[in-house]
Motif scaffolding. Structure first.
Motif, PDB file in Angstrom:
ATOM      1  N   ASP A   1       0.806  -1.219   0.000  1.00 21.16           N
ATOM      2  CA  ASP A   1       0.000   0.000   0.000  1.00 21.16           C
ATOM      3  C   ASP A   1       0.841   1.272   0.000  1.00 21.16           C
ATOM      4  N   ASN A   2       2.141   1.099   0.045  1.00 19.30           N
ATOM      5  CA  ASN A   2       3.078   2.225  -0.120  1.00 19.30           C
ATOM      6  C   ASN A   2       2.858   3.365   0.880  1.00 19.30           C
ATOM      7  N   VAL A   3       2.660   3.000   2.147  1.00 23.60           N
ATOM      8  CA  VAL A   3       2.576   4.054   3.161  1.00 23.60           C
ATOM      9  C   VAL A   3       3.974   4.607   3.423  1.00 23.60           C
ATOM     10  N   ASN A   4       4.018   5.875   3.792  1.00 28.23           N
ATOM     11  CA  ASN A   4       5.311   6.497   4.096  1.00 28.23           C
ATOM     12  C   ASN A   4       5.772   6.193   5.511  1.00 28.23           C
ATOM     13  N   PHE A   5       4.801   6.217   6.453  1.00 31.48           N
ATOM     14  CA  PHE A   5       5.112   6.051   7.870  1.00 31.48           C
ATOM     15  C   PHE A   5       4.010   5.217   8.516  1.00 31.48           C
ATOM     16  N   MET A   6       4.287   4.707   9.727  1.00 27.41           N
ATOM     17  CA  MET A   6       3.341   3.807  10.390  1.00 27.41           C
ATOM     18  C   MET A   6       2.949   4.299  11.775  1.00 27.41           C
ATOM     19  N   PHE A   7       1.682   4.095  12.102  1.00 25.22           N
ATOM     20  CA  PHE A   7       1.228   4.137  13.486  1.00 25.22           C
ATOM     21  C   PHE A   7       1.226   2.689  13.981  1.00 25.22           C
ATOM     22  N   GLY A   8       1.631   2.465  15.232  1.00 25.18           N
ATOM     23  CA  GLY A   8       1.709   1.116  15.767  1.00 25.18           C
ATOM     24  C   GLY A   8       0.339   0.504  15.992  1.00 25.18           C
ATOM     25  N   ALA A   9       0.277  -0.821  15.999  1.00 29.74           N
ATOM     26  CA  ALA A   9      -0.956  -1.536  16.328  1.00 29.74           C
ATOM     27  C   ALA A   9      -1.334  -1.262  17.778  1.00 29.74           C
ATOM     28  N   PHE A  10      -2.594  -1.560  18.140  1.00 29.64           N
ATOM     29  CA  PHE A  10      -3.066  -1.235  19.489  1.00 29.64           C
ATOM     30  C   PHE A  10      -2.445  -2.151  20.543  1.00 29.64           C
ATOM     31  N   GLY A  11      -2.061  -1.552  21.662  1.00 39.57           N
ATOM     32  CA  GLY A  11      -1.595  -2.318  22.814  1.00 39.57           C
ATOM     33  C   GLY A  11      -0.154  -2.759  22.675  1.00 39.57           C
ATOM     34  N   SER A  12       0.415  -3.168  23.794  1.00 43.97           N
ATOM     35  CA  SER A  12       1.837  -3.530  23.805  1.00 43.97           C
ATOM     36  C   SER A  12       2.126  -4.795  23.009  1.00 43.97           C
ATOM     37  N   GLY A  13       1.276  -5.810  23.148  1.00 42.41           N
ATOM     38  CA  GLY A  13       1.537  -7.085  22.486  1.00 42.41           C
ATOM     39  C   GLY A  13       1.559  -6.973  20.973  1.00 42.41           C
ATOM     40  N   ALA A  14       0.501  -6.396  20.402  1.00 39.95           N
ATOM     41  CA  ALA A  14       0.416  -6.265  18.948  1.00 39.95           C
ATOM     42  C   ALA A  14       1.438  -5.267  18.428  1.00 39.95           C
ATOM     43  N   ALA A  15       1.682  -4.196  19.182  1.00 42.97           N
ATOM     44  CA  ALA A  15       2.674  -3.205  18.748  1.00 42.97           C
ATOM     45  C   ALA A  15       4.063  -3.824  18.670  1.00 42.97           C
ATOM     46  N   LYS A  16       4.403  -4.641  19.656  1.00 46.02           N
ATOM     47  CA  LYS A  16       5.719  -5.288  19.640  1.00 46.02           C
ATOM     48  C   LYS A  16       5.843  -6.247  18.461  1.00 46.02           C
ATOM     49  N   ALA A  17       4.805  -7.057  18.257  1.00 48.60           N
ATOM     50  CA  ALA A  17       4.854  -8.043  17.173  1.00 48.60           C
ATOM     51  C   ALA A  17       4.969  -7.362  15.812  1.00 48.60           C
ATOM     52  N   ALA A  18       4.159  -6.320  15.597  1.00 47.71           N
ATOM     53  CA  ALA A  18       4.152  -5.653  14.291  1.00 47.71           C
ATOM     54  C   ALA A  18       5.398  -4.815  14.060  1.00 47.71           C
ATOM     55  N   SER A  19       6.052  -4.396  15.137  1.00 47.15           N
ATOM     56  CA  SER A  19       7.242  -3.551  14.974  1.00 47.15           C
ATOM     57  C   SER A  19       8.389  -4.297  14.307  1.00 47.15           C
ATOM     58  N   THR A  20       8.371  -5.623  14.355  1.00 51.30           N
ATOM     59  CA  THR A  20       9.420  -6.381  13.666  1.00 51.30           C
ATOM     60  C   THR A  20       9.377  -6.112  12.160  1.00 51.30           C
ATOM     61  N   VAL A  21       8.175  -5.897  11.641  1.00 46.30           N
ATOM     62  CA  VAL A  21       8.008  -5.637  10.206  1.00 46.30           C
ATOM     63  C   VAL A  21       8.481  -4.228   9.860  1.00 46.30           C
ATOM     64  N   SER A  22       8.020  -3.233  10.610  1.00 41.34           N
ATOM     65  CA  SER A  22       8.408  -1.857  10.296  1.00 41.34           C
ATOM     66  C   SER A  22       9.909  -1.656  10.498  1.00 41.34           C
ATOM     67  N   GLU A  23      10.486  -2.370  11.444  1.00 38.36           N
ATOM     68  CA  GLU A  23      11.934  -2.269  11.641  1.00 38.36           C
ATOM     69  C   GLU A  23      12.672  -2.871  10.448  1.00 38.36           C
ATOM     70  N   LYS A  24      12.166  -3.992   9.955  1.00 36.07           N
ATOM     71  CA  LYS A  24      12.788  -4.647   8.793  1.00 36.07           C
ATOM     72  C   LYS A  24      12.839  -3.707   7.596  1.00 36.07           C
ATOM     73  N   TYR A  25      11.757  -2.962   7.390  1.00 33.82           N
ATOM     74  CA  TYR A  25      11.682  -2.050   6.248  1.00 33.82           C
ATOM     75  C   TYR A  25      12.197  -0.641   6.579  1.00 33.82           C
ATOM     76  N   LYS A  26      12.629  -0.446   7.823  1.00 37.99           N
ATOM     77  CA  LYS A  26      13.152   0.856   8.266  1.00 37.99           C
ATOM     78  C   LYS A  26      12.112   1.969   8.095  1.00 37.99           C
ATOM     79  N   VAL A  27      10.908   1.684   8.595  1.00 38.21           N
ATOM     80  CA  VAL A  27       9.818   2.646   8.522  1.00 38.21           C
ATOM     81  C   VAL A  27       9.566   3.215   9.912  1.00 38.21           C
ATOM     82  N   PRO A  28       9.753   4.518  10.132  1.00 38.56           N
ATOM     83  CA  PRO A  28       9.473   5.104  11.440  1.00 38.56           C
ATOM     84  C   PRO A  28       8.040   4.814  11.876  1.00 38.56           C
ATOM     85  N   THR A  29       7.907   4.376  13.128  1.00 37.63           N
ATOM     86  CA  THR A  29       6.607   3.957  13.658  1.00 37.63           C
ATOM     87  C   THR A  29       6.391   4.597  15.015  1.00 37.63           C
TER      88      THR A  29
END
Length: 387
Positions: free
Chosen positions: A87-115
């Motif tokens: 979907d070619n987003v420029n930047f990310m807001f994290g998923a809700f809550g600590s658990g989902a935010a931590k899990a999803a951050s592995t993806v944004s970190e891989k692509y070097k997308v500020p979250t």
């Protein structure tokens, strides 16, 4: 997939900054998703009303791309992957809550997308050595330490504490911090157990707690969990001088749903509309943010909505300071932010978690949250009733 261009004009694609926002729009966490979306939308509306975000002398409109991960953490990870890679987003807001935010951050970190994570407070989210993840909630102990000190001072007869926590990253983490804070103040923790996600009948755990006669009952979870627990406490005629729940009581929906049963329930949160900051963000003062929120949604904002709006405002500041949409440049501006906002002073620690705020402690009194701490915005004193 829902795409929202808040007040978006017919701008060409290159004149738009796209922000990805995975949310639990359906499922058990849906009430929390509504709040996140309200905060993001209010910020996007204000940014676009002002002409957009200024990038090197050019104005870009804000577009927020939402997807529903159905309160399922693996789907939050998949949604983040899709938003970045397809979907070619420029930047990310994290998923809700600590658990989902931590899990999803592995993806944004891989692509070097500020979250920017609006609702992730647990230190376990920020212990991965990631460079691109930032969070607007202070660590969990900044809630439990003031709570225990207030109760120790105001209700010295309280000796025994019972803790019941949802088996999920944030609720468990804050329960663990509560246990540490309680023991540090000399309390006896007579019960500390967890309940499964999706539990509808808490009667067995509540019966066990009742038999131990604690003077302080501390329960963690999300809104629907805490409503169930509180109603079942009333059904069992469970009473204690102090009842604390995190994080539901910060929401007006919690108070409305419980009525008198919400009275004297104490809690803590990361922000309160009673705060009085003169911010350098698009909202300016706390009072102006509250006014804008009330005008749009006809209700008072709570910390979840405010934190989401803050995330947008911080991205806007960082992008404008960078003068670029280059992700690394924006990331570097986020990392060195030291700015007062409508939410309070914002400065991120080396791990990406905010470390510059004193979260408010409050109690439901007369159907409204009344701030007990910090002193600068204190509205009243702790009331003791047999809840």
């Amino acid at each position: 997939m829902l795409a929202l261009g808040a007040q978006l004009s017919a701008a060409s694609a290159e004149d738009v900054i796209r922000f990805g926002a995975p949310l639990p729009i359906t499922g058990a966490l849906a009430p929390e998703a509504v709040k996140q979306q309200q905060g993001y939308d209010l910020w996007a509306e204000q940014a676009n009303k002002a002409g957009g975000i200024s990038v090197g002398g050019k104005k870009y409109k804000v577009q927020i791309v939402y997807t529903d991960y159905q309160s399922n953490t693996p789907r939050a990870v998949q949604a983040t992957e899709q938003m970045i890679s397809q979907d070619n987003v420029n930047f990310m807001f994290g998923a809700f809550g600590s658990g989902a935010a931590k899990a999803a951050s592995t993806v944004s970190e891989k692509y070097k997308v500020p979250t920017l994570a609006a609702t992730a407070s647990s230190s376990q989210v920020y212990d991965q050595g990631y460079k691109y993840l930032f969070g607007t909630f202070t660590p969990n102990d900044t809630l439990t330490t003031p709570l225990t000190k207030i109760i120790k001072t105001k209700v010295p007869d309280v000796k025994k504490v019972a803790i019941l926590a949802r088996n999920d990253l944030f609720p468990l983490a804050i329960a663990q911090e509560m246990e540490k804070s309680a023991k540090a103040e000399g309390y006896e923790v007579v019960y500390s157990e967890k309940y499964s996600i999706g539990t509808l009948d808490h009667s067995a755990a509540l019966s066990q707690i009742k038999s131990l006669a604690p003077q302080w009952i501390f329960v963690t979870g999300y809104t629907n969990d805490l409503l169930l627990v509180r109603k079942q406490m009333v059904d069992q005629q469970m009473k204690a001088p102090v009842v604390t729940m995190i994080a539901g009581p910060a929401y007006q929906e919690f108070i409305d749903a419980l009525g008198p049963a919400a009275e004297n329930v104490s809690s803590a949160a990361w922000w309160h509309p009673a705060e009085q900051y003169d911010g350098k963000d698009i909202f300016g003062t706390t009072a102006n943010f509250v006014k804008l929120f009330k005008a749009k949604y006809n209700s008072e904002p709570d910390y979840g909505q405010a934190s989401a709006a803050l995330c947008g405002a911080l991205f806007q500041i960082a992008i404008e300071k960078a003068g670029s949409l280059d992700r690394d440049k924006v990331r570097d501006e986020l990392a060195k932010l030291d700015v007062v906002t409508f939410f309070g002073p914002v400065k991120f620690g080396a791990n990406g978690q905010i470390n510059s705020l004193d979260p408010p402690v409050f109690q439901i009194q007369g159907g409204k949250p009344v701030v007990l701490f910090p002193q600068a915005i204190k509205q009243g004193d702790l009331k003791i009733g047999v809840n």
